[in-house]
Design a protein around this motif. Structure first.
Motif, PDB file in Angstrom:
ATOM      1  N   UNK A 106      31.689 101.329   7.749  1.00  0.00           N
ATOM      2  CA  UNK A 106      32.612 100.564   8.590  1.00  0.00           C
ATOM      3  C   UNK A 106      33.428  99.624   7.716  1.00  0.00           C
ATOM      4  N   UNK A 107      32.753  98.916   6.819  1.00  0.00           N
ATOM      5  CA  UNK A 107      33.429  97.928   5.999  1.00  0.00           C
ATOM      6  C   UNK A 107      34.245  98.585   4.888  1.00  0.00           C
ATOM      7  N   UNK A 108      33.728  99.670   4.325  1.00  0.00           N
ATOM      8  CA  UNK A 108      34.482 100.407   3.321  1.00  0.00           C
ATOM      9  C   UNK A 108      35.785 100.940   3.914  1.00  0.00           C
ATOM     10  N   UNK A 109      35.692 101.529   5.094  1.00  0.00           N
ATOM     11  CA  UNK A 109      36.879 102.112   5.716  1.00  0.00           C
ATOM     12  C   UNK A 109      37.834 101.042   6.236  1.00  0.00           C
ATOM     13  N   UNK A 110      37.299  99.882   6.625  1.00  0.00           N
ATOM     14  CA  UNK A 110      38.177  98.776   7.030  1.00  0.00           C
ATOM     15  C   UNK A 110      39.049  98.359   5.860  1.00  0.00           C
ATOM     16  N   UNK A 111      38.463  98.269   4.672  1.00  0.00           N
ATOM     17  CA  UNK A 111      39.253  97.931   3.479  1.00  0.00           C
ATOM     18  C   UNK A 111      40.340  98.977   3.240  1.00  0.00           C
ATOM     19  N   UNK A 112      40.008 100.245   3.437  1.00  0.00           N
ATOM     20  CA  UNK A 112      40.998 101.304   3.231  1.00  0.00           C
ATOM     21  C   UNK A 112      42.113 101.239   4.273  1.00  0.00           C
ATOM     22  N   UNK A 113      41.745 100.974   5.532  1.00  0.00           N
ATOM     23  CA  UNK A 113      42.751 100.864   6.594  1.00  0.00           C
ATOM     24  C   UNK A 113      43.747  99.748   6.262  1.00  0.00           C
ATOM     25  N   UNK A 114      43.224  98.597   5.877  1.00  0.00           N
ATOM     26  CA  UNK A 114      44.097  97.452   5.585  1.00  0.00           C
ATOM     27  C   UNK A 114      45.042  97.772   4.436  1.00  0.00           C
ATOM     28  N   UNK A 328      44.242  92.323  14.938  1.00  0.00           N
ATOM     29  CA  UNK A 328      43.724  93.468  15.683  1.00  0.00           C
ATOM     30  C   UNK A 328      42.341  93.871  15.164  1.00  0.00           C
ATOM     31  N   UNK A 329      42.204  93.976  13.852  1.00  0.00           N
ATOM     32  CA  UNK A 329      40.911  94.373  13.282  1.00  0.00           C
ATOM     33  C   UNK A 329      39.847  93.322  13.529  1.00  0.00           C
ATOM     34  N   UNK A 330      40.244  92.064  13.535  1.00  0.00           N
ATOM     35  CA  UNK A 330      39.296  90.979  13.793  1.00  0.00           C
ATOM     36  C   UNK A 330      38.618  91.164  15.148  1.00  0.00           C
ATOM     37  N   UNK A 331      39.371  91.612  16.136  1.00  0.00           N
ATOM     38  CA  UNK A 331      38.807  91.858  17.466  1.00  0.00           C
ATOM     39  C   UNK A 331      38.167  93.242  17.564  1.00  0.00           C
ATOM     40  N   UNK A 332      38.639  94.167  16.736  1.00  0.00           N
ATOM     41  CA  UNK A 332      38.254  95.575  16.860  1.00  0.00           C
ATOM     42  C   UNK A 332      36.971  95.915  16.120  1.00  0.00           C
ATOM     43  N   UNK A 333      36.662  95.181  15.071  1.00  0.00           N
ATOM     44  CA  UNK A 333      35.578  95.599  14.182  1.00  0.00           C
ATOM     45  C   UNK A 333      34.219  95.574  14.880  1.00  0.00           C
ATOM     46  N   UNK A 334      34.013  94.617  15.792  1.00  0.00           N
ATOM     47  CA  UNK A 334      32.738  94.578  16.516  1.00  0.00           C
ATOM     48  C   UNK A 334      32.552  95.835  17.351  1.00  0.00           C
ATOM     49  N   UNK A 335      33.654  96.365  17.903  1.00  0.00           N
ATOM     50  CA  UNK A 335      33.587  97.585  18.710  1.00  0.00           C
ATOM     51  C   UNK A 335      33.223  98.791  17.833  1.00  0.00           C
ATOM     52  N   UNK A 336      33.686  98.771  16.584  1.00  0.00           N
ATOM     53  CA  UNK A 336      33.375  99.863  15.670  1.00  0.00           C
ATOM     54  C   UNK A 336      31.901  99.802  15.243  1.00  0.00           C
ATOM     55  N   UNK A 337      31.400  98.585  15.037  1.00  0.00           N
ATOM     56  CA  UNK A 337      30.007  98.406  14.597  1.00  0.00           C
ATOM     57  C   UNK A 337      29.031  98.747  15.712  1.00  0.00           C
ATOM     58  N   UNK A 338      29.388  98.528  16.954  1.00  0.00           N
ATOM     59  CA  UNK A 338      28.467  98.624  18.086  1.00  0.00           C
ATOM     60  C   UNK A 338      27.675  99.921  18.140  1.00  0.00           C
ATOM     61  N   UNK A 339      28.282 101.103  17.912  1.00  0.00           N
ATOM     62  CA  UNK A 339      27.487 102.335  17.991  1.00  0.00           C
ATOM     63  C   UNK A 339      26.354 102.420  16.974  1.00  0.00           C
ATOM     64  N   UNK A 340      26.440 101.607  15.906  1.00  0.00           N
ATOM     65  CA  UNK A 340      25.400 101.669  14.875  1.00  0.00           C
ATOM     66  C   UNK A 340      24.238 100.748  15.165  1.00  0.00           C
ATOM     67  N   UNK A 341      24.358  99.958  16.216  1.00  0.00           N
ATOM     68  CA  UNK A 341      23.280  99.028  16.546  1.00  0.00           C
ATOM     69  C   UNK A 341      22.228  99.760  17.360  1.00  0.00           C
ATOM     70  N   UNK A 342      20.986  99.524  17.027  1.00  0.00           N
ATOM     71  CA  UNK A 342      19.878 100.259  17.637  1.00  0.00           C
ATOM     72  C   UNK A 342      19.386  99.540  18.877  1.00  0.00           C
TER      73      UNK A 342
END
Length: 342
Positions: A106-114, A328-342
């Motif tokens: 998630x964080x690696x790809x966020x850096x690439x997106x930016x 946008x990413x500041x609000x969006x990143x939590x939504x991206x992380x959510x599926x990885x939470x157990x």
């Protein structure tokens, strides 16, 4: 305080310089912008803006470029960042869906997106384990003698290892121990797990070998190396393609700074605060980036601040585009992380 005409001329000069990377002259401003005044008047106003410190004159060129002071006024008072477009949102969503397979990516790809969107250097500070909480411990049977232990946090990080079952124990003993540990630790910050709660777990487990096996896993999750925030970089190549970095001295200075990972983390941590933060040119404390601007935004998980995303580039960056993307990413990143939470 600038009057309206000077503000409009300053905005025109900065907009033109951001798009062209070339010093801007009065005739170009008159030709490209409908300001209702002659090139001579614009030239006089630009001279005033230079005297006031908002513009700078390079060598013998007839054109001018913005100063750090000019960019500061532009960012604070003249710029109205438009929301990121729907097309870009779709592209970003597709990017994450196609490439993200685990929490670290998630964080690696966020850096690439930016970096892809802004054409500048992207920096992402991932959550440090000391800031997150224990979520659950699970054991999975591997074979007659071994189990897989999986420790999870609320930020999605997972620590797992294969444990050998002590003599005389079976998988049900590990399941019972997991129930005890989860009851005692769920919601506890990893950095706050102390001897008192561990003693309580030890007393309830009543099997020293089982307890030591679980304790080793918890200690591994608390390892000093893993408590540090992780810094992800993206877009160094894209940024070095910018005209400002064709100068070898500038490149060497910037790359030397980026090699100092702890220093870069410190810069981002110092600038991190609620909302967007922008430091421009000489406002930056470190000489390696005094020709650059840094835009940062913090990101959150369940309302708690966990890390920082940033754009680093020349002062001649598209501030509006970068700021809109980070918001946008500041609000969006939590939504991206959510599926990885157990």
């Amino acid at each position: 305080m600038l009057d309206e005409r000077k503000r409009r001329i300053l905005q025109a000069v900065i907009d033109d310089y951001i798009s062209s990377a070339e010093p801007v002259g009065s005739r170009a401003v008159a030709r490209r912008h409908d300001l209702g005044v002659s090139p001579a008047t614009i030239r006089n106003e630009m001279a005033d803006l230079e005297e006031m410190g908002y513009l700078e004159h390079l060598h013998t060129s007839s054109g001018r470029i913005p100063s750090s002071k000019g960019y500061r006024l532009y960012v604070d008072n003249l710029l109205s960042p438009a929301p990121i477009g729907e097309r870009e949102k779709v592209l970003i969503d597709r990017w994450y869906k196609a490439r993200v397979r685990r929490i670290e990516s998630v964080f690696q790809e966020t850096a690439k997106v930016i970096s892809r969107v802004t054409r500048n250097l992207a920096l992402v500070l991932a959550p440090q384990l000391a800031q997150v909480s224990f979520r659950t411990l699970q054991f999975l049977p591997l074979d007659a003698e071994r189990v897989i232990a999986v420790l999870m946090t609320d930020a999605g990080f997972v620590e797992n290892r294969v444990l050998k079952m002590p003599s005389g124990s079976d998988f049900h003993d590990f399941q019972r121990m997991a129930e005890i540990i989860n009851r005692c630790l769920t919601g506890e910050r990893l950095a706050s797990i102390g001897s008192a709660v561990l003693k309580r777990i030890r007393a309830e487990v009543m099997d020293e070998s089982l307890y030591q096996a679980a304790l080793e896993l918890i200690h591994e999750a608390l390892d000093e190396e893993k408590k540090e925030q992780r810094l992800y970089l993206g877009g160094t190549t894209e940024m070095l393609e910018q005209p400002e970095f064709h100068d070898v001295g500038r490149v060497r200075s910037l790359l030397s700074l980026l090699e100092e990972e702890e220093l870069v983390k410190g810069i981002l941590q110092k600038q991190a605060r609620e909302g967007l933060a922008v430091t421009i040119g000489r406002e930056n404390e470190y000489s390696g980036i005094q020709d650059c601007s840094v835009i940062t935004a913090t990101y959150h998980l369940d309302g708690e601040r966990l890390g920082t995303i940033a754009v680093l580039g020349p002062t001649r960056m598209e501030y509006g585009k970068a700021m809109a993307l980070l918001e946008y990413l500041n609000c969006h990143i939590a939504r991206v992380v959510e599926p990885f939470r157990w």
